[in-house]
Structure formats: C-alpha cells, structure tokens
Motif scaffolding. Sequence first.
Motif, PDB file in Angstrom:
ATOM      1  N   ALA A 278     -26.388  -5.002  51.580  1.00 28.54           N
ATOM      2  CA  ALA A 278     -25.093  -5.435  51.114  1.00 28.54           C
ATOM      3  C   ALA A 278     -24.580  -3.822  50.808  1.00 28.54           C
ATOM      4  CB  ALA A 278     -25.647  -6.144  49.788  1.00 28.54           C
ATOM      5  N   VAL A 279     -25.365  -3.500  50.272  1.00 27.51           N
ATOM      6  CA  VAL A 279     -24.571  -1.956  49.724  1.00 27.51           C
ATOM      7  C   VAL A 279     -24.181  -1.345  51.006  1.00 27.51           C
ATOM      8  CG1 VAL A 279     -25.618   0.320  48.626  1.00 27.51           C
ATOM      9  CG2 VAL A 279     -26.368  -1.162  47.306  1.00 27.51           C
ATOM     10  N   VAL A 280     -24.413  -1.430  51.663  1.00 31.67           N
ATOM     11  CA  VAL A 280     -23.588   0.240  53.039  1.00 31.67           C
ATOM     12  C   VAL A 280     -22.614  -1.361  53.073  1.00 31.67           C
ATOM     13  CG1 VAL A 280     -24.082  -0.084  55.764  1.00 31.67           C
ATOM     14  CG2 VAL A 280     -26.190   0.148  53.908  1.00 31.67           C
ATOM     15  N   MET A 281     -22.122  -2.888  52.943  1.00 33.31           N
ATOM     16  CA  MET A 281     -20.841  -3.012  53.677  1.00 33.31           C
ATOM     17  C   MET A 281     -20.001  -3.148  52.579  1.00 33.31           C
ATOM     18  SD  MET A 281     -22.013  -3.939  56.799  1.00 33.31           S
ATOM     19  CE  MET A 281     -20.924  -4.799  56.966  1.00 33.31           C
ATOM     20  N   ASN A 282     -20.529  -3.073  51.347  1.00 32.00           N
ATOM     21  CA  ASN A 282     -19.657  -2.898  50.245  1.00 32.00           C
ATOM     22  C   ASN A 282     -19.212  -1.514  50.204  1.00 32.00           C
ATOM     23  OD1 ASN A 282     -20.046  -5.311  48.996  1.00 32.00           O
ATOM     24  ND2 ASN A 282     -21.583  -4.358  47.530  1.00 32.00           N
ATOM     25  N   ARG A 283     -19.575  -1.038  51.003  1.00 37.62           N
ATOM     26  CA  ARG A 283     -19.168   1.053  51.065  1.00 37.62           C
ATOM     27  C   ARG A 283     -18.272   0.711  52.412  1.00 37.62           C
ATOM     28  NH1 ARG A 283     -23.355   6.026  49.808  1.00 37.62           N
ATOM     29  NH2 ARG A 283     -24.062   5.620  47.738  1.00 37.62           N
ATOM     30  N   VAL A 284     -18.869   0.374  53.030  1.00 36.89           N
ATOM     31  CA  VAL A 284     -17.747  -0.150  55.180  1.00 36.89           C
ATOM     32  C   VAL A 284     -16.813  -0.596  54.823  1.00 36.89           C
ATOM     33  CG1 VAL A 284     -16.898  -0.983  56.761  1.00 36.89           C
ATOM     34  CG2 VAL A 284     -19.572  -0.109  56.441  1.00 36.89           C
ATOM     35  N   ARG A 285     -16.639  -1.452  53.110  1.00 36.64           N
ATOM     36  CA  ARG A 285     -14.840  -2.098  53.154  1.00 36.64           C
ATOM     37  C   ARG A 285     -14.438  -1.264  51.698  1.00 36.64           C
ATOM     38  NH1 ARG A 285     -18.586  -6.763  54.198  1.00 36.64           N
ATOM     39  NH2 ARG A 285     -19.189  -6.780  51.840  1.00 36.64           N
ATOM     40  N   SER A 286     -14.940  -0.579  51.438  1.00 39.38           N
ATOM     41  CA  SER A 286     -14.502  -0.532  49.748  1.00 39.38           C
ATOM     42  C   SER A 286     -13.020   0.664  50.261  1.00 39.38           C
ATOM     43  CB  SER A 286     -16.039   0.340  49.033  1.00 39.38           C
ATOM     44  OG  SER A 286     -15.683   2.055  49.901  1.00 39.38           O
ATOM     45  N   GLY A 287     -13.175   1.748  51.557  1.00 38.16           N
ATOM     46  CA  GLY A 287     -12.248   2.353  51.370  1.00 38.16           C
ATOM     47  C   GLY A 287     -12.820   3.986  51.065  1.00 38.16           C
ATOM     48  N   ALA A 288     -13.743   4.109  50.294  1.00 35.29           N
ATOM     49  CA  ALA A 288     -13.844   5.236  49.674  1.00 35.29           C
ATOM     50  C   ALA A 288     -14.734   5.870  50.470  1.00 35.29           C
ATOM     51  CB  ALA A 288     -14.745   4.830  48.896  1.00 35.29           C
ATOM     52  N   TYR A 289     -15.028   5.248  51.539  1.00 37.46           N
ATOM     53  CA  TYR A 289     -16.017   5.665  52.298  1.00 37.46           C
ATOM     54  C   TYR A 289     -15.854   5.838  53.829  1.00 37.46           C
ATOM     55  CZ  TYR A 289     -19.622   5.522  48.493  1.00 37.46           C
ATOM     56  OH  TYR A 289     -19.122   5.460  47.011  1.00 37.46           O
ATOM     57  N   PRO A 290     -16.788   6.248  54.724  1.00 39.12           N
ATOM     58  CA  PRO A 290     -15.759   5.478  56.765  1.00 39.12           C
ATOM     59  C   PRO A 290     -15.887   4.263  56.485  1.00 39.12           C
ATOM     60  CG  PRO A 290     -17.791   7.228  56.349  1.00 39.12           C
ATOM     61  CD  PRO A 290     -17.416   7.267  54.927  1.00 39.12           C
ATOM     62  N   SER A 291     -15.217   3.635  57.623  1.00 41.72           N
ATOM     63  CA  SER A 291     -15.028   1.907  57.743  1.00 41.72           C
ATOM     64  C   SER A 291     -16.290   1.908  58.463  1.00 41.72           C
ATOM     65  CB  SER A 291     -13.909   2.468  58.451  1.00 41.72           C
ATOM     66  OG  SER A 291     -13.714   3.161  59.705  1.00 41.72           O
ATOM     67  N   THR A 292     -17.155   2.481  59.032  1.00 38.18           N
ATOM     68  CA  THR A 292     -18.045   1.876  60.044  1.00 38.18           C
ATOM     69  C   THR A 292     -19.619   2.525  59.339  1.00 38.18           C
ATOM     70  OG1 THR A 292     -18.926   4.023  61.419  1.00 38.18           O
ATOM     71  CG2 THR A 292     -16.913   2.603  62.059  1.00 38.18           C
ATOM     72  N   ILE A 293     -20.710   1.296  59.914  1.00 42.28           N
ATOM     73  CA  ILE A 293     -21.635   1.387  59.241  1.00 42.28           C
ATOM     74  C   ILE A 293     -22.747   2.279  59.137  1.00 42.28           C
ATOM     75  CG2 ILE A 293     -24.164   0.553  59.632  1.00 42.28           C
ATOM     76  CD1 ILE A 293     -22.887  -2.143  60.138  1.00 42.28           C
ATOM     77  N   SER A 294     -22.620   3.042  61.200  1.00 42.45           N
ATOM     78  CA  SER A 294     -23.221   4.175  61.231  1.00 42.45           C
ATOM     79  C   SER A 294     -22.576   5.514  60.990  1.00 42.45           C
ATOM     80  CB  SER A 294     -23.136   4.667  62.867  1.00 42.45           C
ATOM     81  OG  SER A 294     -21.660   4.921  62.953  1.00 42.45           O
ATOM     82  N   GLY A 295     -21.124   5.424  60.016  1.00 44.19           N
ATOM     83  CA  GLY A 295     -20.381   6.293  59.347  1.00 44.19           C
ATOM     84  C   GLY A 295     -20.548   6.135  57.777  1.00 44.19           C
ATOM     85  N   VAL A 296     -21.343   5.441  57.785  1.00 44.31           N
ATOM     86  CA  VAL A 296     -21.452   5.423  56.330  1.00 44.31           C
ATOM     87  C   VAL A 296     -22.993   5.613  56.371  1.00 44.31           C
ATOM     88  CG1 VAL A 296     -22.461   3.591  54.258  1.00 44.31           C
ATOM     89  CG2 VAL A 296     -20.146   3.075  54.685  1.00 44.31           C
ATOM     90  N   ILE A 297     -23.862   5.233  57.385  1.00 50.21           N
ATOM     91  CA  ILE A 297     -25.212   5.648  56.985  1.00 50.21           C
ATOM     92  C   ILE A 297     -25.512   7.344  56.609  1.00 50.21           C
ATOM     93  CG2 ILE A 297     -27.831   5.622  58.064  1.00 50.21           C
ATOM     94  CD1 ILE A 297     -26.986   2.355  58.566  1.00 50.21           C
ATOM     95  N   TYR A 298     -24.493   7.960  57.843  1.00 49.38           N
ATOM     96  CA  TYR A 298     -25.218   8.693  58.350  1.00 49.38           C
ATOM     97  C   TYR A 298     -24.428   9.907  57.415  1.00 49.38           C
ATOM     98  CZ  TYR A 298     -28.832   8.057  61.892  1.00 49.38           C
ATOM     99  OH  TYR A 298     -28.854   7.350  62.483  1.00 49.38           O
ATOM    100  N   ALA A 299     -22.942   9.848  56.968  1.00 49.00           N
ATOM    101  CA  ALA A 299     -22.286  10.607  56.342  1.00 49.00           C
ATOM    102  C   ALA A 299     -22.872  11.176  54.682  1.00 49.00           C
ATOM    103  CB  ALA A 299     -20.583   9.479  55.763  1.00 49.00           C
ATOM    104  N   SER A 300     -21.908  12.810  54.717  1.00 52.38           N
ATOM    105  CA  SER A 300     -22.743  13.146  53.935  1.00 52.38           C
ATOM    106  C   SER A 300     -24.330  13.272  52.751  1.00 52.38           C
ATOM    107  CB  SER A 300     -22.253  13.020  52.512  1.00 52.38           C
ATOM    108  OG  SER A 300     -20.463  12.472  52.550  1.00 52.38           O
ATOM    109  N   GLY A 301     -25.277  12.584  54.094  1.00 51.27           N
ATOM    110  CA  GLY A 301     -26.558  12.746  53.442  1.00 51.27           C
ATOM    111  C   GLY A 301     -26.539  11.899  52.523  1.00 51.27           C
TER     112      GLY A 301
END
Length: 360
Positions: A278-301
């Motif tokens: 849920a944390v990963v998906m909240n980031r995907v939907r938030s607009g404050a992080y990359p908009s894809t699952i892979s982008g969220v998981i791998y962005a900025s370490g």
Amino acid sequence: MLKGRNAFLMLTGLLLSLSMLLGIGIDAAASGTIDYLDSCNVGISNIIAPGSGSTNEEAIEELKQMTEEEEEEENKSDLVMADVKQALNVRAEATEESEKVGLLYKDCGGRILERKDGWTKIQSGDLVGWASDEYLLFDEEAEELAGEVGNLIVTIETETLRVRKEPNLDSKVLGLIAQDDELDVIDVIDDEWISVDFEDDIAYVSSEFVNMDFHIDEGETMEVIKQREEEAAEAKRKAVITANEAIIAEADDVRLLAALIQCEAGSEAYEGKLAVGAVVMNRVRSGAYPSTISGVIYASGQFTPALNGKVANTYNSSISDSCFQAAQEALSGMSNVGDATHFRRAGNHDGILIGHHVFW
C-alpha cells in the motif's frame, strides 16, 4: 617629527608603559604590542584614550562574544530538507524564471552550498541547483525531519561478511553478504557490533568490516527523470509488440511489487505485507513520486533492497503466494495504512504499528 633610533625607542617605551598599565604583560608588549592590540580588535585609540571608547574589560568581553559567534557560525549544520507535500522545483539560478534542473521530493534532503536573497543552492545526490527558502527546512527543523525519515546504512567493505544471530563470533551464521551490499542499521551495540535488518529480522555484523552512513532520500535531475520516462515509454512500446499490453504490464508490476514486499516484509504477517504494498501504491498515486511502480521502487534509492540488488534477485527467483496476493490487493487500491508513504522498523517514529514496522 621624530626620526630614526630615538623615535623607535620613544615609541617602544610608550607602548611598554601602556601595556604594563593595562596588564597586557611585558612579553606581549616586547613581541609587538600593536599587532597584539590589532588582533584583539581593541584599537590603539581606546588604549591611549580609554574615556573616549570601550574600556579594556569591555573590549575583551566584545572579543569573547565575537569568538562565540564565529564558533556558532562554524558549527551550523549544512543540512537542508524539502518542506513540501509533493515535489520542489530546483532551478539553475536563484529565480523563478530560471531553468528547472531537477526535483526535490517530499522528505528528501541535501546539503547547503550557498545562500542568497531567499534562495539556497543545494546538492542532493547528483542534483545541484537553487531552491526557494520558502519550501525548505534548515538547522534544528531539518535535523529533526532527517532523524524521522532518514536511516543508517552499513556498506560491506570486505569480500564477504558473516551475518550472525547474536553479537559474538561463536554465534550462528545466518548468511553471507557480498562486498558493497547495504543493510539498514537498527542499533550500534558497541565498538565491535552493529545490529542490522537482515531478511526482515534482527541480526548482527562486525563493525570492523563495514562503513556506516546516514542515508536521506535524494532529489533527481531532469536528465534522470527524462531517461526514466523514456525507458518506461520504450518498455510499453515493446510490450505492445510482443503481446497484450495490459496483461503484460499488469503481470510485471505485480511481480515487481511482490518481490519488494517479500524483501521488506517476507517474514511479517499478511497485514504487514499488504501495508508495504500500500505504501508503494500511495507513492505512485501521490504526485510527489514517480508515477510507476518501478519508478517508485528504484528512484533515489528509497528502498534498500532495491539499492543493493536484492529486489532484482528475488524478482527472478521464487516469491511466496502471500506476497503475490498482497501485491494484487495493493494494486487494486486496498490499503490498511491509509495514505501512508513511509515505513521503517518500529522504534522512535509515531505512526501505524503493524508487526515490526511503523507506517506514516
């Protein structure tokens, strides 16, 4: 006007008398009273005519105060943190009209390079540029936020390192980690042992063979963001060619999210697995992080298992059914942690406590 040796002797005698009168000392006067007075910022006029300015005691107190102010300035933290709900634009120059060179996301930080006119030049990873002070935190506020969202990481400096069940050399070996791998620090036990998060459990490594750093999420340059978006677009294009785009994209996302869940919460109850998804998906939907699952998981370490290659290894090996189920439910919009976008091992942070993690 006095010239030559007589003038020198007369001036030396005058300064020597004054130095003795004021308690400066014969040695100080003999080694250069004018230089001494200048270095103390007292001023020769205050010595000759004390009634017209500060007294010697006042001058010494002023010097002490100036020294304290200089020390305070030197000890100021150069830490800066983003104070935004989504993302902060970082620009090439200290003006709103300047070119945007990158983004500093919520809870990301860096160090101060320069400050002027309500703007601060920062360095956050590879991102260097100017951000408005209106959206930044400094000094104690920055340190407080960094303490909440940052984490200590150990990097392995030997070829392989044993991870042990207890902090002693006779304890059971839980596994081996390779050089340059990274683990989250739980606590520094003593000069010899550090407790770490190993496969979602508490383990111990020898401090002799590791390097410990405090990690804060970093911003991204526009070049990195653009490259990620281009790679995502290319991946989609290839997916269309090889098979049904929707099916393949969904399958890849589910497996990647399930791999992260297994790395972060593999030994947790199902509620803990769902919370990580849920944390990963909240980031995907938030607009404050990359908009894809892979982008969220791998962005900025942001996730240590992604940083050290563990997610990739898990993705290509076996993943438990419960992790797949948690990933699927998180993708469908289910959340047991509200709109939380962060989690860490339970400790000194407030939030929703599920198993060994706290979510906020």
